[in-house]
Motif scaffolding. Structure first.
Motif, PDB file in Angstrom:
ATOM      1  N   VAL A 181      -1.423  46.261  70.504  1.00 12.33           N
ATOM      2  CA  VAL A 181      -2.367  45.713  69.514  1.00 12.33           C
ATOM      3  C   VAL A 181      -2.549  44.223  69.764  1.00 12.33           C
ATOM      4  O   VAL A 181      -3.675  43.705  69.784  1.00 12.33           O
ATOM      5  N   ALA A 182      -1.427  43.522  69.998  1.00 10.17           N
ATOM      6  CA  ALA A 182      -1.504  42.072  70.244  1.00 10.17           C
ATOM      7  C   ALA A 182      -2.314  41.774  71.509  1.00 10.17           C
ATOM      8  O   ALA A 182      -3.093  40.813  71.556  1.00 10.17           O
ATOM      9  N   GLN A 183      -2.133  42.605  72.528  1.00  6.67           N
ATOM     10  CA  GLN A 183      -2.859  42.385  73.786  1.00  6.67           C
ATOM     11  C   GLN A 183      -4.364  42.507  73.606  1.00  6.67           C
ATOM     12  O   GLN A 183      -5.131  41.923  74.356  1.00  6.67           O
ATOM     13  N   ARG A 184      -4.779  43.275  72.606  1.00  3.86           N
ATOM     14  CA  ARG A 184      -6.220  43.534  72.428  1.00  3.86           C
ATOM     15  C   ARG A 184      -6.814  42.826  71.221  1.00  3.86           C
ATOM     16  O   ARG A 184      -7.907  43.183  70.784  1.00  3.86           O
ATOM     17  N   SER A 185      -6.109  41.814  70.678  1.00  2.00           N
ATOM     18  CA  SER A 185      -6.602  41.174  69.446  1.00  2.00           C
ATOM     19  C   SER A 185      -6.587  39.646  69.542  1.00  2.00           C
ATOM     20  O   SER A 185      -5.703  39.056  70.154  1.00  2.00           O
ATOM     21  N   ASP A 186      -7.590  39.048  68.903  1.00  2.00           N
ATOM     22  CA  ASP A 186      -7.585  37.590  68.701  1.00  2.00           C
ATOM     23  C   ASP A 186      -6.928  37.252  67.368  1.00  2.00           C
ATOM     24  O   ASP A 186      -6.339  36.190  67.204  1.00  2.00           O
ATOM     25  N   VAL A 187      -7.111  38.161  66.394  1.00  2.00           N
ATOM     26  CA  VAL A 187      -6.540  37.986  65.063  1.00  2.00           C
ATOM     27  C   VAL A 187      -5.744  39.247  64.715  1.00  2.00           C
ATOM     28  O   VAL A 187      -6.246  40.362  64.861  1.00  2.00           O
ATOM     29  N   LEU A 188      -4.505  39.050  64.278  1.00  2.97           N
ATOM     30  CA  LEU A 188      -3.667  40.172  63.844  1.00  2.97           C
ATOM     31  C   LEU A 188      -3.518  40.112  62.333  1.00  2.97           C
ATOM     32  O   LEU A 188      -3.358  39.022  61.765  1.00  2.97           O
ATOM     33  N   VAL A 189      -3.575  41.273  61.672  1.00  5.43           N
ATOM     34  CA  VAL A 189      -3.336  41.337  60.234  1.00  5.43           C
ATOM     35  C   VAL A 189      -2.171  42.296  60.008  1.00  5.43           C
ATOM     36  O   VAL A 189      -2.197  43.424  60.499  1.00  5.43           O
ATOM     37  N   THR A 190      -1.147  41.830  59.290  1.00  4.99           N
ATOM     38  CA  THR A 190      -0.007  42.690  58.979  1.00  4.99           C
ATOM     39  C   THR A 190       0.046  42.954  57.479  1.00  4.99           C
ATOM     40  O   THR A 190      -0.282  42.073  56.674  1.00  4.99           O
ATOM     41  N   CYS A 191       0.445  44.169  57.112  1.00  4.97           N
ATOM     42  CA  CYS A 191       0.580  44.514  55.688  1.00  4.97           C
ATOM     43  C   CYS A 191       1.697  45.552  55.542  1.00  4.97           C
ATOM     44  O   CYS A 191       1.451  46.764  55.527  1.00  4.97           O
ATOM     45  N   VAL A 192       2.917  45.055  55.514  1.00  7.50           N
ATOM     46  CA  VAL A 192       4.117  45.899  55.435  1.00  7.50           C
ATOM     47  C   VAL A 192       4.928  45.457  54.212  1.00  7.50           C
ATOM     48  O   VAL A 192       4.523  44.518  53.521  1.00  7.50           O
ATOM     49  N   PRO A 193       6.062  46.101  53.901  1.00  4.75           N
ATOM     50  CA  PRO A 193       6.710  45.793  52.614  1.00  4.75           C
ATOM     51  C   PRO A 193       7.102  44.331  52.417  1.00  4.75           C
ATOM     52  O   PRO A 193       6.836  43.752  51.371  1.00  4.75           O
ATOM     53  N   ASN A 194       7.794  43.722  53.376  1.00  2.00           N
ATOM     54  CA  ASN A 194       8.351  42.384  53.134  1.00  2.00           C
ATOM     55  C   ASN A 194       8.391  41.594  54.448  1.00  2.00           C
ATOM     56  O   ASN A 194       8.121  42.150  55.533  1.00  2.00           O
ATOM     57  N   SER A 195       8.746  40.328  54.374  1.00  7.13           N
ATOM     58  CA  SER A 195       8.754  39.467  55.562  1.00  7.13           C
ATOM     59  C   SER A 195       9.712  39.986  56.642  1.00  7.13           C
ATOM     60  O   SER A 195       9.432  39.820  57.841  1.00  7.13           O
ATOM     61  N   ALA A 196      10.825  40.593  56.243  1.00  3.07           N
ATOM     62  CA  ALA A 196      11.782  41.099  57.238  1.00  3.07           C
ATOM     63  C   ALA A 196      11.114  42.119  58.154  1.00  3.07           C
ATOM     64  O   ALA A 196      11.380  42.146  59.363  1.00  3.07           O
ATOM     65  N   GLU A 197      10.241  42.954  57.586  1.00  2.00           N
ATOM     66  CA  GLU A 197       9.552  43.966  58.408  1.00  2.00           C
ATOM     67  C   GLU A 197       8.529  43.296  59.345  1.00  2.00           C
ATOM     68  O   GLU A 197       8.285  43.769  60.445  1.00  2.00           O
ATOM     69  N   VAL A 198       7.930  42.201  58.889  1.00  2.00           N
ATOM     70  CA  VAL A 198       6.992  41.474  59.767  1.00  2.00           C
ATOM     71  C   VAL A 198       7.772  40.829  60.910  1.00  2.00           C
ATOM     72  O   VAL A 198       7.368  40.922  62.080  1.00  2.00           O
ATOM     73  N   GLU A 199       8.904  40.232  60.581  1.00  2.14           N
ATOM     74  CA  GLU A 199       9.728  39.599  61.616  1.00  2.14           C
ATOM     75  C   GLU A 199      10.143  40.627  62.660  1.00  2.14           C
ATOM     76  O   GLU A 199      10.118  40.335  63.854  1.00  2.14           O
ATOM     77  N   ALA A 200      10.502  41.829  62.202  1.00  2.93           N
ATOM     78  CA  ALA A 200      10.925  42.874  63.137  1.00  2.93           C
ATOM     79  C   ALA A 200       9.782  43.295  64.061  1.00  2.93           C
ATOM     80  O   ALA A 200      10.005  43.658  65.218  1.00  2.93           O
ATOM     81  N   LEU A 201       8.539  43.207  63.544  1.00  2.16           N
ATOM     82  CA  LEU A 201       7.378  43.581  64.376  1.00  2.16           C
ATOM     83  C   LEU A 201       7.183  42.609  65.546  1.00  2.16           C
ATOM     84  O   LEU A 201       6.541  42.946  66.531  1.00  2.16           O
ATOM     85  N   LEU A 202       7.721  41.393  65.410  1.00  2.00           N
ATOM     86  CA  LEU A 202       7.537  40.409  66.477  1.00  2.00           C
ATOM     87  C   LEU A 202       8.376  40.744  67.704  1.00  2.00           C
ATOM     88  O   LEU A 202       7.997  40.403  68.828  1.00  2.00           O
ATOM     89  N   ASP A 203       9.511  41.399  67.474  1.00  2.00           N
ATOM     90  CA  ASP A 203      10.570  41.455  68.483  1.00  2.00           C
ATOM     91  C   ASP A 203      10.483  42.649  69.430  1.00  2.00           C
ATOM     92  O   ASP A 203       9.815  43.629  69.153  1.00  2.00           O
ATOM     93  N   GLY A 204      11.253  42.537  70.531  1.00  2.00           N
ATOM     94  CA  GLY A 204      11.447  43.652  71.452  1.00  2.00           C
ATOM     95  C   GLY A 204      10.345  43.787  72.477  1.00  2.00           C
ATOM     96  O   GLY A 204       9.307  43.141  72.384  1.00  2.00           O
ATOM     97  N   PRO A 205      10.585  44.663  73.446  1.00  2.00           N
ATOM     98  CA  PRO A 205       9.610  44.825  74.538  1.00  2.00           C
ATOM     99  C   PRO A 205       8.256  45.348  74.061  1.00  2.00           C
ATOM    100  O   PRO A 205       7.238  45.124  74.725  1.00  2.00           O
TER     101      PRO A 205
END
Ligand code: NDP
Length: 310
Positions: free
Chosen positions: A68-92
């Motif tokens: 998704v990041a490779q194909r986007s200029d703007v990303l929108v996240t809508c998950v329960p809390n900041s911890a889940e957003v932080e987890a989306l940043l990580d890993g291969p």
């Protein structure tokens, strides 16, 4: 996994390429508002939700946040809390593995100010931008594109986020620096919890005395005690006995806890928020993870041995 391609007749207006992550109760209708305006791709942890959305709207669902990041200029996240957003940043397969410098992440999660500051720090380190942009107005407001959106961001980032937010909301307010959107939302949620709990107690007492709940609401809504809860939630959901599930009590508990943490961080005493947090935590434990937030009034009804109907 690319589930569908845009049909030849489908031509969204040119604009930044947007990637939406988190197609839950509110994320789903918010993402739908973006379909006609922006080239859109989506991702959801439970893939079936993303593939259903993609098929319905004739767009692509992707297998990982990285894609998704490779194909986007703007990303929108809508998950329960900041911890889940932080987890989306990580890993291969995470967002950081795919995003290019200059990408803007708009986080519509009702997160925590401290969490948003951490996320912004990590994005800035790779040349990306961040705005916390929690929303209010419920799933109906999301469907209608009339959400209130409270934004924490640098002024230039807010200006860049505005066209995307504009597709989802009606009142879009720049609150201040990163984290201030989250703080605003947390304060709103304490008030929501307090209104729900207080009106539940009051109507239970009046009902037990034999007063008609409908009449009691008529008076409240013409008096100083009125709120959106008395004007909308109680008539539509409690008096009817419908109890629709649109916003989980577990999420309201999470929000009030964010507010409690904010007061603590600021060194402020907040006994009302403390009590609301204790009561919401108890409600979450009793009602379970899937119950709606308005169902806290069901608990009050059970304790009082009355039903607030009319
Ligand atoms: P839901 O519980 O309906 O959906 C949560 C979404 O987050 C789903 O897409 C879920 O994926 C995803 N998710 C959960 N955990 C993770 C994880 N660890 N990693 C990745 N994705 C995850 O919540 P809502 O849509 O109701 O709420 C989303 C946000 O919006 C919350 O912060 C909430 O407080 C806020 N909000 C909600 C409103 C409402 O009326 N519902 C109103 C205003 C704000 P999956 O499908 O796999 O479960």
């Amino acid at each position: 996994m690319s589930t569908s391609v845009p049909s030849p007749s489908f031509a969204p207006a040119a604009g930044p390429r947007v990637g939406f992550l988190g197609l839950g109760a509110i994320g789903n209708p918010m993402a739908a508002r973006l379909v006609p305006r922006f080239p859109l791709v989506v991702w959801n942890r439970t893939a079936a939700r993303a593939t259903d959305f993609a098929a319905r709207h004739q767009i692509s669902a992707l297998a990982t946040p990285r894609e998704v990041a490779q194909r986007s200029d703007v990303l929108v996240t809508c998950v329960p809390n900041s911890a889940e957003v932080e987890a989306l940043l990580d890993g291969p397969d995470g967002l950081l593995a795919g995003l290019a410098p200059g990408t803007l992440l708009i986080d519509c999660t009702s997160g925590s100010p401290a969490g948003s500051r951490r996320i912004a720090h990590r994005l800035t380190a790779v040349g990306a931008q961040f705005a916390d942009a929690p929303v209010s107005g419920g799933t109906k407001g999301a469907e209608a594109g009339t959400l209130t959106i409270m934004v924490g961001a640098d002024p230039g980032v807010f200006a860049r986020a505005l066209p995307v937010l504009d597709a989802m909301g009606k009142r879009i307010v720049h609150m201040g620096p990163i984290g201030s959107g989250d703080a605003m939302k947390a304060v709103n949620q304490v008030l929501l919890a307090v209104h729900l709990l207080a009106i539940g107690e009051g109507l239970a007492a009046l009902t037990k005395m034999g007063v008609s709940p409908a009449k009691a609401l008529e008076v409240l809504n013409g008096s100083t005690g009125r709120s959106m809860v008395s004007e909308v939630h109680v008539p539509e959901r409690v008096l009817t006995g419908l109890w629709p599930r649109t916003f989980r009590a577990a999420l309201l508990d999470k929000d009030v806890e964010i507010a409690r943490g904010l007061f603590e961080e600021l060194g402020l005493q907040a006994p009302v928020a403390e009590l609301a947090a204790t009561l919401m935590h108890h409600a979450r434990q009793t009602l379970g993870e899937e119950a709606d937030h308005v169902e806290v009034i069901r608990l009050i009804e059970e304790q009082a041995g009355v039903e607030i109907r009319g």
